[in-house]
Design a protein around this motif. Structure first.
Motif, PDB file in Angstrom:
ATOM      1  N   ALA A 122       0.829  -1.205   0.000  1.00 37.36           N
ATOM      2  CA  ALA A 122       0.000   0.000   0.000  1.00 37.36           C
ATOM      3  C   ALA A 122       0.864   1.256   0.000  1.00 37.36           C
ATOM      4  CB  ALA A 122      -0.939  -0.010   1.210  1.00 37.36           C
ATOM      5  N   LYS A 123       1.982   1.202   0.711  1.00 41.60           N
ATOM      6  CA  LYS A 123       2.909   2.344   0.727  1.00 41.60           C
ATOM      7  C   LYS A 123       3.407   2.656  -0.680  1.00 41.60           C
ATOM      8  CE  LYS A 123       7.155   1.780   2.243  1.00 41.60           C
ATOM      9  NZ  LYS A 123       8.333   1.607   3.124  1.00 41.60           N
ATOM     10  N   TYR A 124       3.592   1.602  -1.478  1.00 41.17           N
ATOM     11  CA  TYR A 124       4.062   1.774  -2.861  1.00 41.17           C
ATOM     12  C   TYR A 124       2.912   1.824  -3.869  1.00 41.17           C
ATOM     13  CZ  TYR A 124       8.637   0.462  -0.918  1.00 41.17           C
ATOM     14  OH  TYR A 124       9.796   0.419  -0.187  1.00 41.17           O
ATOM     15  N   GLU A 125       1.677   1.918  -3.360  1.00 42.60           N
ATOM     16  CA  GLU A 125       0.476   1.922  -4.209  1.00 42.60           C
ATOM     17  C   GLU A 125       0.467   0.716  -5.143  1.00 42.60           C
ATOM     18  OE1 GLU A 125       0.461   5.735  -6.110  1.00 42.60           O
ATOM     19  OE2 GLU A 125      -0.321   6.741  -4.316  1.00 42.60           O
ATOM     20  N   MET A 126       0.731  -0.444  -4.560  1.00 41.35           N
ATOM     21  CA  MET A 126       0.884  -1.680  -5.324  1.00 41.35           C
ATOM     22  C   MET A 126      -0.211  -2.684  -4.972  1.00 41.35           C
ATOM     23  SD  MET A 126       4.297  -4.096  -5.425  1.00 41.35           S
ATOM     24  CE  MET A 126       5.337  -2.630  -5.583  1.00 41.35           C
ATOM     25  N   PHE A 127      -0.726  -3.338  -5.982  1.00 37.13           N
ATOM     26  CA  PHE A 127      -1.721  -4.390  -5.803  1.00 37.13           C
ATOM     27  C   PHE A 127      -1.016  -5.724  -5.520  1.00 37.13           C
ATOM     28  CE2 PHE A 127      -4.309  -7.774  -7.869  1.00 37.13           C
ATOM     29  CZ  PHE A 127      -5.421  -7.705  -7.056  1.00 37.13           C
ATOM     30  N   VAL A 128      -1.645  -6.551  -4.691  1.00 41.33           N
ATOM     31  CA  VAL A 128      -1.140  -7.896  -4.413  1.00 41.33           C
ATOM     32  C   VAL A 128      -2.237  -8.899  -4.715  1.00 41.33           C
ATOM     33  CG1 VAL A 128      -0.257  -9.485  -2.662  1.00 41.33           C
ATOM     34  CG2 VAL A 128       0.466  -7.079  -2.637  1.00 41.33           C
ATOM     35  N   ASN A 129      -1.928  -9.842  -5.579  1.00 34.46           N
ATOM     36  CA  ASN A 129      -2.895 -10.890  -5.913  1.00 34.46           C
ATOM     37  C   ASN A 129      -2.551 -12.164  -5.142  1.00 34.46           C
ATOM     38  OD1 ASN A 129      -5.137 -11.510  -8.072  1.00 34.46           O
ATOM     39  ND2 ASN A 129      -3.860 -13.335  -7.893  1.00 34.46           N
ATOM     40  N   MET A 149      -9.497  -8.152   3.606  1.00 33.98           N
ATOM     41  CA  MET A 149     -10.336  -7.144   2.947  1.00 33.98           C
ATOM     42  C   MET A 149     -10.997  -6.188   3.944  1.00 33.98           C
ATOM     43  SD  MET A 149     -12.009  -9.503  -0.076  1.00 33.98           S
ATOM     44  CE  MET A 149     -13.475  -8.472  -0.201  1.00 33.98           C
ATOM     45  N   GLU A 150     -11.007  -6.547   5.216  1.00 32.32           N
ATOM     46  CA  GLU A 150     -11.556  -5.646   6.225  1.00 32.32           C
ATOM     47  C   GLU A 150     -10.677  -4.407   6.411  1.00 32.32           C
ATOM     48  OE1 GLU A 150     -12.172  -7.829   9.815  1.00 32.32           O
ATOM     49  OE2 GLU A 150     -13.521  -9.305   8.880  1.00 32.32           O
ATOM     50  N   ASP A 151      -9.374  -4.552   6.085  1.00 32.55           N
ATOM     51  CA  ASP A 151      -8.426  -3.451   6.303  1.00 32.55           C
ATOM     52  C   ASP A 151      -7.710  -2.981   5.042  1.00 32.55           C
ATOM     53  OD1 ASP A 151      -8.708  -3.405   9.218  1.00 32.55           O
ATOM     54  OD2 ASP A 151      -7.706  -5.350   9.163  1.00 32.55           O
ATOM     55  N   PHE A 152      -7.752  -3.778   3.970  1.00 28.43           N
ATOM     56  CA  PHE A 152      -6.984  -3.450   2.769  1.00 28.43           C
ATOM     57  C   PHE A 152      -7.852  -3.519   1.517  1.00 28.43           C
ATOM     58  CE2 PHE A 152      -3.989  -5.268   5.828  1.00 28.43           C
ATOM     59  CZ  PHE A 152      -2.958  -4.329   5.811  1.00 28.43           C
ATOM     60  N   SER A 153      -7.602  -2.583   0.601  1.00 27.06           N
ATOM     61  CA  SER A 153      -8.309  -2.592  -0.678  1.00 27.06           C
ATOM     62  C   SER A 153      -7.396  -3.008  -1.836  1.00 27.06           C
ATOM     63  CB  SER A 153      -8.876  -1.201  -0.972  1.00 27.06           C
ATOM     64  OG  SER A 153      -7.836  -0.241  -1.020  1.00 27.06           O
ATOM     65  N   ASN A 154      -6.107  -3.183  -1.567  1.00 27.45           N
ATOM     66  CA  ASN A 154      -5.132  -3.502  -2.612  1.00 27.45           C
ATOM     67  C   ASN A 154      -4.848  -5.003  -2.703  1.00 27.45           C
ATOM     68  OD1 ASN A 154      -3.839  -3.369  -0.057  1.00 27.45           O
ATOM     69  ND2 ASN A 154      -1.826  -3.054  -1.020  1.00 27.45           N
ATOM     70  N   VAL A 155      -5.904  -5.807  -2.522  1.00 26.04           N
ATOM     71  CA  VAL A 155      -5.721  -7.261  -2.543  1.00 26.04           C
ATOM     72  C   VAL A 155      -6.876  -7.913  -3.302  1.00 26.04           C
ATOM     73  CG1 VAL A 155      -6.906  -7.584  -0.314  1.00 26.04           C
ATOM     74  CG2 VAL A 155      -5.246  -9.310  -1.119  1.00 26.04           C
ATOM     75  N   GLY A 156      -6.550  -8.976  -4.028  1.00 23.62           N
ATOM     76  CA  GLY A 156      -7.548  -9.771  -4.743  1.00 23.62           C
ATOM     77  C   GLY A 156      -7.080 -11.210  -4.806  1.00 23.62           C
ATOM     78  N   THR A 157      -7.785 -12.012  -5.578  1.00 26.37           N
ATOM     79  CA  THR A 157      -7.406 -13.423  -5.647  1.00 26.37           C
ATOM     80  C   THR A 157      -7.773 -14.012  -7.008  1.00 26.37           C
ATOM     81  OG1 THR A 157      -7.423 -15.520  -4.424  1.00 26.37           O
ATOM     82  CG2 THR A 157      -9.540 -14.388  -4.673  1.00 26.37           C
ATOM     83  N   VAL A 158      -7.760 -15.332  -7.062  1.00 20.49           N
ATOM     84  CA  VAL A 158      -7.984 -16.078  -8.300  1.00 20.49           C
ATOM     85  C   VAL A 158      -9.211 -16.966  -8.139  1.00 20.49           C
ATOM     86  CG1 VAL A 158      -7.002 -17.782  -9.896  1.00 20.49           C
ATOM     87  CG2 VAL A 158      -5.508 -16.106  -8.785  1.00 20.49           C
ATOM     88  N   ILE A 159     -10.025 -17.024  -9.187  1.00 28.45           N
ATOM     89  CA  ILE A 159     -11.153 -17.958  -9.235  1.00 28.45           C
ATOM     90  C   ILE A 159     -10.890 -18.953 -10.360  1.00 28.45           C
ATOM     91  CG2 ILE A 159     -13.616 -18.203  -9.754  1.00 28.45           C
ATOM     92  CD1 ILE A 159     -13.123 -17.087  -6.991  1.00 28.45           C
ATOM     93  N   GLN A 160     -11.038 -20.240 -10.034  1.00 28.70           N
ATOM     94  CA  GLN A 160     -10.728 -21.319 -10.978  1.00 28.70           C
ATOM     95  C   GLN A 160     -12.022 -21.886 -11.558  1.00 28.70           C
ATOM     96  OE1 GLN A 160      -6.926 -23.475  -9.150  1.00 28.70           O
ATOM     97  NE2 GLN A 160      -8.508 -23.174  -7.627  1.00 28.70           N
ATOM     98  N   ALA A 161     -12.138 -21.840 -12.879  1.00 26.72           N
ATOM     99  CA  ALA A 161     -13.400 -22.185 -13.541  1.00 26.72           C
ATOM    100  C   ALA A 161     -13.731 -23.666 -13.485  1.00 26.72           C
ATOM    101  CB  ALA A 161     -13.359 -21.721 -15.002  1.00 26.72           C
TER     102      ALA A 161
END
Length: 302
Positions: A122-129, A149-161
């Motif tokens: 977040a300090k570097y304005e970077m997303f983390v997957n 996600m309760e504290d960070f908006s710079n995070v996501g994940t992967v969904i496997q079809a």
């Protein structure tokens, strides 16, 4: 084809071979799919991608982590990589496997490690997957994600079809930046589609659902038929190019990667690097057995 896939998936889980592979260096053709074993060599590859208008998501490879000491060391490697991304001023973000930072050791310990990683990102304005692993780790991974996600908006994940439950998981993650993939692990019939047709159909379905939701969509595929279908869908629904991106793996269909970027689509290449390349490489051979010839060429050239 199924036997070949099963064979390489089994090899990917062999800890003895993984340990030996660290001594081999990027042999057996792995150098075609892994962008070096250290930060400097990896950054050269990322800069070349950036020159072609392509971003990168960087995976500092690491597997078979079963102690807090190993997980702490892996966390430090990830932080060093993020600091290098910032210092080199490249267009890139991080991809992280939770088992690498302690998920199999202690979930709360893993959560603390991810909080530290995300604070620096977040300090570097970077997303983390957060990369998704096999089915046994799916729910624990999502549990950690929901807590973060309760504290960070710079995070996501992967969904496997290929998983039956993915559409339901997508529902809860409609506002989240997600990477959508077909799936790289071997899962049993009780939890996953087994045929290519079923997986492809569900993959397109999930892509279309998330493209119409608020969250950013990373479409990770080398399948030109899927890509063409997505192009058609976004045009029909007036979805702007800043709402999604295409992704491919480093070393795969490089000309198509450049073409899509040149056409004006956001494009990101998944760039793995590090000494711990063995498990990743075996899974890539399992996914695409035609790449076995890379391993054969690597053998005969040594």
């Amino acid at each position: 084809m199924s036997l070949t896939r099963d064979f390489f998936i089994a090899l990917s889980k062999n800890q003895l071979l993984n340990s030996g592979a660290k001594k081999w260096g990027l042999k057996l053709g792995a150098g075609k799919m892994v962008a070096g074993t250290d930060i400097d060599s990896m950054m050269k590859s990322v800069k070349k991608l950036n020159d072609d208008g392509i971003s990168a998501t960087i995976d500092n490879l690491g597997e078979f982590v079963f102690s807090k000491e190993e997980a702490t060391e892996a966390k430090q490697h990830i932080i060093e990589t993020m600091e290098a991304i910032h210092a080199y001023e490249v267009d890139a973000h991080m991809s992280v496997k939770l088992t690498q930072v302690g998920l199999d050791v202690d979930q709360e310990f893993c959560l603390d490690n991810m909080r530290e990683i995300l604070t620096i990102a977040a300090k570097y304005e970077m997303f983390v997957n957060i990369d998704m692993e096999d089915y046994a780790h799916l729910q624990p991974t999502l549990d950690v994600l929901y807590a973060l996600m309760e504290d960070f908006s710079n995070v996501g994940t992967v969904i496997q079809a290929y998983l039956y439950r993915s559409e339901k998981d997508l529902e809860r993650l409609k506002n989240v930046r997600l990477r959508l993939v077909k799936g790289a692990y071997k899962e049993i019939e009780e939890v996953a589609f087994q045929s290519k047709q079923e997986i492809d159909e569900n993959y397109l379905k999930l892509i279309k659902i998330h493209l119409l939701d608020p969250g950013f969509t990373s479409i990770a595929t080398h399948d030109h038929r899927i890509i063409n279908e997505v192009k058609k869908f976004v045009k029909e629904h007036n979805i702007s190019n800043d709402r999604f991106e295409f992704q491919m793996l480093y070393g795969f269909r490089t000309e198509l990667q450049k073409e899509l970027a040149a056409e004006g689509y956001a494009f990101t290449t998944y760039v793995p690097f590090g000494q711990d390349w063995y498990g990743y490489y075996m899974r890539r051979l399992a996914e695409r057995p035609q790449n076995i010839n890379l391993a054969l060429r690597g053998l005969v050239s040594k």
